[in-house]
Structure formats: structure tokens, C-alpha cells
Design a protein around this motif. Structure first.
Motif, short mmCIF file in Angstrom:
data_model
loop_
_atom_site.label_atom_id
_atom_site.label_comp_id
_atom_site.label_asym_id
_atom_site.label_seq_id
_atom_site.Cartn_x
_atom_site.Cartn_y
_atom_site.Cartn_z
N ARG A 40 -6.29 14.74 -5.05
CA ARG A 40 -6.18 15.57 -5.72
C ARG A 40 -4.48 15.87 -5.93
NH1 ARG A 40 -9.34 20.93 -4.94
NH2 ARG A 40 -10.73 19.11 -5.66
N ASP A 41 -3.75 15.64 -6.82
CA ASP A 41 -2.84 15.72 -7.30
C ASP A 41 -2.42 15.20 -6.49
OD1 ASP A 41 -3.09 17.70 -9.56
OD2 ASP A 41 -3.42 19.73 -8.12
N GLY A 42 -2.71 14.05 -6.04
CA GLY A 42 -1.47 13.05 -5.92
C GLY A 42 -1.75 12.99 -3.74
N SER A 43 -1.78 14.09 -3.73
CA SER A 43 -2.25 14.62 -2.16
C SER A 43 -3.99 14.03 -2.08
CB SER A 43 -1.84 15.72 -1.35
OG SER A 43 -1.02 15.83 -1.99
N PRO A 44 -4.02 13.38 -0.28
CA PRO A 44 -4.91 13.31 0.20
C PRO A 44 -6.01 13.98 0.39
CG PRO A 44 -3.51 11.99 1.16
CD PRO A 44 -2.29 13.78 0.24
N LEU A 45 -7.70 14.16 0.08
CA LEU A 45 -8.35 15.56 -0.11
C LEU A 45 -9.09 15.42 0.95
CD1 LEU A 45 -9.08 17.66 -1.70
CD2 LEU A 45 -10.74 17.10 -2.86
N GLY A 46 -9.75 14.05 1.39
CA GLY A 46 -10.38 13.67 2.56
C GLY A 46 -11.58 12.61 2.52
N PHE A 47 -11.85 11.90 2.74
CA PHE A 47 -12.40 10.51 3.13
C PHE A 47 -13.89 10.36 3.47
CE2 PHE A 47 -8.27 11.43 5.58
CZ PHE A 47 -7.70 9.84 5.39
N PHE A 48 -14.50 10.28 2.75
CA PHE A 48 -15.79 9.51 2.81
C PHE A 48 -15.93 7.94 3.36
CE2 PHE A 48 -19.23 9.45 -0.05
CZ PHE A 48 -20.87 9.72 0.26
N HIS A 49 -16.91 6.93 3.81
CA HIS A 49 -17.30 6.39 4.06
C HIS A 49 -19.28 6.05 4.78
CE1 HIS A 49 -17.55 7.74 8.48
NE2 HIS A 49 -16.63 8.58 8.24
N ILE A 57 0.81 -1.22 0.01
CA ILE A 57 0.04 -0.19 0.06
C ILE A 57 0.85 1.10 -0.02
CG2 ILE A 57 -0.52 -0.29 2.24
CD1 ILE A 57 -3.12 1.40 -0.05
N LYS A 58 1.80 1.38 0.68
CA LYS A 58 2.84 2.44 0.76
C LYS A 58 3.00 2.94 -0.40
CE LYS A 58 3.50 2.21 4.98
NZ LYS A 58 5.57 2.03 6.58
N ALA A 59 3.66 1.23 -1.23
CA ALA A 59 4.27 2.21 -2.85
C ALA A 59 3.22 2.44 -3.90
CB ALA A 59 4.59 0.63 -3.03
N LEU A 60 2.43 2.48 -3.21
CA LEU A 60 0.62 2.23 -3.83
C LEU A 60 0.89 3.73 -4.00
CD1 LEU A 60 -1.49 1.56 -6.33
CD2 LEU A 60 -2.71 1.45 -3.99
N LEU A 61 0.68 4.19 -2.54
CA LEU A 61 0.40 5.45 -2.39
C LEU A 61 1.45 6.32 -2.35
CD1 LEU A 61 -1.20 5.29 1.41
CD2 LEU A 61 -2.18 5.64 -1.01
N GLY A 62 2.85 5.96 -3.28
CA GLY A 62 3.97 6.77 -3.38
C GLY A 62 3.74 7.11 -4.75
N ARG A 63 3.47 5.95 -5.85
CA ARG A 63 2.97 6.76 -7.13
C ARG A 63 2.08 6.65 -7.05
NH1 ARG A 63 0.87 1.55 -11.05
NH2 ARG A 63 0.96 3.11 -12.90
#
Lengths: 228, 318
Positions: free
Chosen positions: B150-159, B120-126
Motif C-alpha cells: 500500500r502506497d509502495g510499502s509492504p503491507l503483509g504476506f499471504f500464502h 528484484i531490488k530495483a523492482l521493489l524500489g520502483r
């Protein structure tokens, strides 16, 4: 040999059997059975007349012959009805209607006899000839009609009963045919000239009469067995 | 299968077949509703997204089908009218509605990845390196959570249960810890709000509904006709079997005239084609009982009718 005693006994049995049969079976048998029952009356009336005081009247004798004519007409009508049923499988009417219609015709005949002059010997002879003529020709027609009915119901339980009826009508034909022969040629008055013919005709008539009664009684017992 | 978290439920488990949908959509328009309607039908799932009373998206997805716009609306209507569908309505925030819209019309980069099998870390890095606009969808059979980027940075969560994009990861990440959790990576193209049109204005929704109602009525009529024809065919076959059995039994007991009597009496009580119902058969047996006595005795006729009835029970069972 006293033919008439045996004959009357057989006709008595045949009459009771046929009337009982008409009550206990389907409507289609009513006309046939009533017709056969009426033979009992037309046979008993002339035989009983000498023994019953007060009934030795020409009108009673005439009624005996007329009932004989009605008898063959009613049973022929019954076989016609059965033939129509065996062809179309349709049937109508009810038992009471047959009984009442037959009684009605007998009553009308009685009225006819009573409102006309007392029948003399010649009239009685004519009435007798009319009766026997009807019996002879309707017996022949009925034999053919019953043959056709037998063909139509060939493999049913009742089919052999119609063979028995054919035998009955052969005896009827011989019985009434020989009587008619005697009457038409008035052989009784010419016994000296034609003794063999007369005796043969009388014998055929007596034997066939006896066998008719016997075969009618037997046929109805046989039918009752077939229709158990 | 369209996987979306449940927002704030407005209505759940409605039968859309019992709702006049164009009128319901107009009510949502008038009420300036923001959120989505989810139709789970027998064929697939449909989503209608609303923003401020405008229907900005219509999607219907089945096994080998994905349609949008008027075609999706027509499918949703048709499937709702077909019955067996469920409608859920969830309220969302304006931003979340737009994100969901973008998500549904985006592309799937990876689908159904087992979380325990991927790095998961590698995926987020990508995602960060490639400056991806999109979302990670974490799900199990019961729960779903979305993490928007957005642009590779986490924007928020929806659950499930949230109406807006949240900044805390607790609930969303708890899905990732569930056994059998899977991950989809979806990219979305940014949608300018001005570009979106109101489908309720551009599409003749009422016309589509009426057409589907008519289609449905026609289908129902056809089906009824087919059912009737099939029933008549079955009844015809049953009648033929019954007639054959009765005739054969009658012929065996009282001869050929028996078979003729069966045909005649059946025609009398039921006509040439009517179904042979139990009351009609009872009437037939009464008639046959009378007619057969003209050629056979009561014992024989009773035996014959008894065998006929026994045989009929066997035919019913077959």
C-alpha cells in the motif's frame, strides 16, 4: 418284347426313390414326391391283379385308376406350390399334412367306390378316360409351370432338376396321350380298320410308359445328387 | 488462469455438479462466510468471493474470456453442471477477502517474470517510488504467495494455508527460492467497502441456476438425440454392408434366388431397419438354412452359411 416287366421294374425303382426322397427332403418336395410314388400304385395294381387271387374285382381296378388320377393331381399341386415359393419365397404346411391329406383323399375315393354300384366295363372305361384326360392336360400345364420354375431358380443347384422334370412330363404326355387316343376312339375295337394308328399308339404308349418310369427314377436320383 | 493462494481449506475437491449451488451459496450467506470459492472447470476457473456472507465478487476466466457478475455466475453454474469440475472453498480474513477482491479486479503490470532473471531490488524500489497499491504474486506450479503493498510499502504476506495477511515473510519468500519461480506485479484500485453490493441480493442466482439446469437438460437431450442418430446411421451402414455380403455370398452359392432369400429372411427376422444384432443374425441363419434347402442340398447350404459367418466376423473387425 415284354414291356410290362421292365416297366414295372422301373416304376418300382421310381416309386421307392420318390418316396424315400419325400422323407429326406424339404416339405416343398413332399407333394411332388408323393404324387410320383402314387404312380407306382396305379401301375402295380392293374399289373398285379392277374397274379393275386381274390383281388380281381372291378372295385380294385377302379381304385387303381382313381389313384392314378390322384397321383397327377397331387404332383401338380406340388409343382404349383414350388412355383409359388419360387415367386414369393413363402412356404407353409408340413409333411405329415400332405401324407394325411393324400391318404384321406384315397380313403374317400374308396368309400365312394364301395357305396356305389359295382363298376362295370363301361364305368371302368370312363374312369380310365377321366384319369388319362387329367394326365394329358395336367402334363401340358406342368411342362409350362416347370419351365417357369426353372426360369425362377435358373442358376441354383436344383435348376437342372426341373429340366429333367420337363422331360418326364413329355414322356407322361406321350404315354397317357396315346392311351387316351386309343380309348376315346376305341381303336382297340377297330384294329382292322386302323391297324397302323392302333399299333403306333400302343407302341408310343408302351415306350413312353417305360421311359416315364426310367426318367422318373433317374430324375429322383439326379435330384438326390443335386440336393446332397 | 487465476492464481490465488489457498487459504484455510473448508472443503476441497468437491464435485460442484453434484451440489445445488444456489442452496450452497445461501448457506454461506446465512453462515456469514468470509473467503472464496474456487471452481476449476474444463473451460476455465471461476472465483466467488464472500465477505461476511455477502458475495462481493464473481469472476470467470478462460483462455480468451474474462467475465464478471451474473455472466460469471452463469458460466460457473454451466461448467459445474457440465461435469469434470472441482470446487474448493477457503476461509479468509475480512481484510484478505477485500484484498483478493481488489486484486482480481486490478490490472496486471508485469506477468510471468522469471525471478532469477529480474532485478528484484530495483523492482521493489520502483514500487516504493511510484507508491504502488497492489501486490507481487510469487508462484511456482505448486505454490503461491502474495505480498501486498500500500502506497509502495509492504503491507503483509499471504500464502497457501494462511487465513489472514501475515507480517512474517518466511513462507512467502520461500516460494521465491523455489526453482522456476515466477513473479506477477498487479496493481489494484482501492475499493471502498460501502461501494460493494451483495451479488446474492442483486442477481437472481436461483433463476440463473434454473436456466442453466434447463440448458443442460436440453443439451443432454440434444446430445442423446445426436448419439442416437449417429448410432442409427452406423447401424444402417453396418446393415447395408451385412446385407451386401450375405446377398453376394448367397448368389454365388445358390443363385439369384439365394440373394432374394437373404433379403426375405432378413426382413422376416429384423424388419426393414432394425439393427442386426447377433441373436437376430443367428435366427436369420436358422431360417435361411431351412429356406435354402428348397433349392440346394445341406452340404451346399452349410458351406454357404459358413462363408457368410466368416465374412461377418471380417465386417465386425473392419
Amino acid at each position: 418284347m415284354e414291356w410290362s416287366l421292365f416297366t414295372i421294374i422301373f416304376w418300382l425303382i421310381a416309386g421307392v426313390a420318390s418316396f424315400y426322397f419325400s422323407l429326406g427332403n424339404a416339405r416343398v418336395w413332399t407333394s411332388i414326391a408323393v404324387g410320383f410314388f402314387l404312380i407306382l400304385l396305379c401301375e402295380v395294381i392293374p399289373t398285379a391283379m392277374p397274379y393275386l387271387p381274390g383281388v380281381d374285382m372291378p372295385q380294385v381296378e377302379a381304385m387303381g385308376y382313381i389313384i392314378g388320377t390322384i397321383s397327377i393331381l397331387v404332383m401338380s399341386h406340388g409343382f404349383q406350390e414350388y412355383y409359388v415359393f419360387s415367386r414369393t419365397l413363402e412356404f407353409e404346411g408340413n409333411k405329415l399334412g400332405v401324407y394325411l391329406a393324400t391318404l384321406g383323399v384315397i380313403a374317400a375315393s374308396l368309400v365312394f367306390i364301395l357305396i356305389n354300384p359295382v363298376p362295370d366295363a363301361a364305368t371302368l372305361r370312363v374312369i380310365r378316360i377321366v384319369e388319362n384326360t387329367n394326365w394329358v392336360f395336367l402334363s401340358l400345364i406342368n411342362i409350362d409351370l416347370i419351365r417357369k420354375i426353372h426360369f425362377n431358380v435358373k442358376d441354383s443347384p436344383i435348376s437342372n432338376g426341373f429340366v429333367a422334370f420337363m422331360v418326364v412330363f413329355v414322356f407322361f404326355f406321350l404315354w397317357r396321350g396315346s392311351e387316351l387316343y386309343i380309348q376315346v376312339y376305341d381303336l382297340a375295337a377297330h384294329t382292322a380298320e386302323f391297324p397302323v394308328r392302333y399299333r403306333l399308339s400302343v407302341m408310343v404308349s408302351d415306350v413312353a410308359n417305360l421311359l416315364s418310369g426310367l426318367s422318373v427314377a433317374g430324375t429322383f436320383f439326379y435330384l438326390a445328387r443335386l440336393l446332397r | 488462469m487465476i492464481l490465488l493462494p489457498k487459504g484455510n481449506p473448508v472443503k476441497e475437491n468437491l464435485d460442484p455438479g453434484k451440489v445445488i449451488l444456489p442452496e450452497a451459496l445461501i448457506k454461506l450467506q446465512v453462515g456469514r462466510f468470509t473467503g472464496y470459492l474456487r471452481f476449476d472447470t474444463q473451460e476455465g476457473a471461476g472465483i466467488l468471493i464472500f465477505r461476511q456472507g455477502q458475495m462481493i465478487s464473481a469472476l470467470f476466466e478462460a483462455a480468451a474470456l474474462r467475465v464478471v457478475g451474473d455472466e460469471a455466475i452463469a458460466r460457473i453454474f454451466a461448467q459445474s453442471l457440465a461435469g469434470g469440475a472441482l470446487l474448493n472453498i477457503y476461509r479468509l480474513s475480512h481484510d484478505l477477502a477485500m484484498s483478493i477482491h481488489a486484486l482480481l479486479h486490478g490490472h496486471v503490470l508485469y506477468r510471468g517474470q522469471e525471478l532469477k532473471l529480474i532485478d528484484i531490488k530495483a523492482l521493489l524500489g520502483r514500487c516504493r517510488d511510484e507508491r504502488i497499491n497492489g501486490c507481487l504474486r510469487l508462484y511456482t506450479d505448486e505454490r503461491i504467495a502474495l505480498i501486498f503493498y500500500r502506497d509502495g510499502s509492504p503491507l503483509g504476506f499471504f500464502h497457501d494455508g494462511s487465513t489472514d495477511i501475515e507480517t512474517t515473510a518466511d513462507t512467502s519468500m520461500s516460494v521465491a527460492r523455489l526453482p522456476g519461480a515466477k513473479l506477477d506485479v498487479l496493481t489494484m484500485e482501492g475499493t471502498e467497502e460501502g461501494e460493494l453490493s451483495d451479488l446474492l441480493e442483486s442477481i437472481e442466482v436461483k433463476g440463473i441456476w434454473e436456466r442453466e439446469v434447463e440448458n443442460r437438460a436440453a443439451q443432454k437431450k440434444n446430445r442423446q438425440h445426436e448419439d442416437k442418430r449417429s448410432r442409427q446411421e452406423q447401424e444402417k451402414v453396418y446393415r447395408e454392408k451385412v446385407v451386401a455380403h450375405l446377398s453376394e455370398t448367397a448368389e454365388r452359392h445358390i443363385g439369384k434366388i439365394g440373394a432374394s432369400l437373404v433379403e426375405k429372411e432378413l426382413e422376416k427376422v429384423a424388419g426393414p431397419v432394425a439393427p442386426l444384432t447377433p441373436p437376430l443374425l443367428m435366427q436369420f441363419f436358422e431360417q435361411l438354412n431351412k429356406a435354402a434347402r428348397l433349392v440346394a442340398g445341406p452340404a451346399k447350404v452349410t458351406e454357404m452359411i459358413g462363408e457368410m459367418k466368416k465374412g461377418l466376423r471380417g465386417l465386425k473387425g473392419s
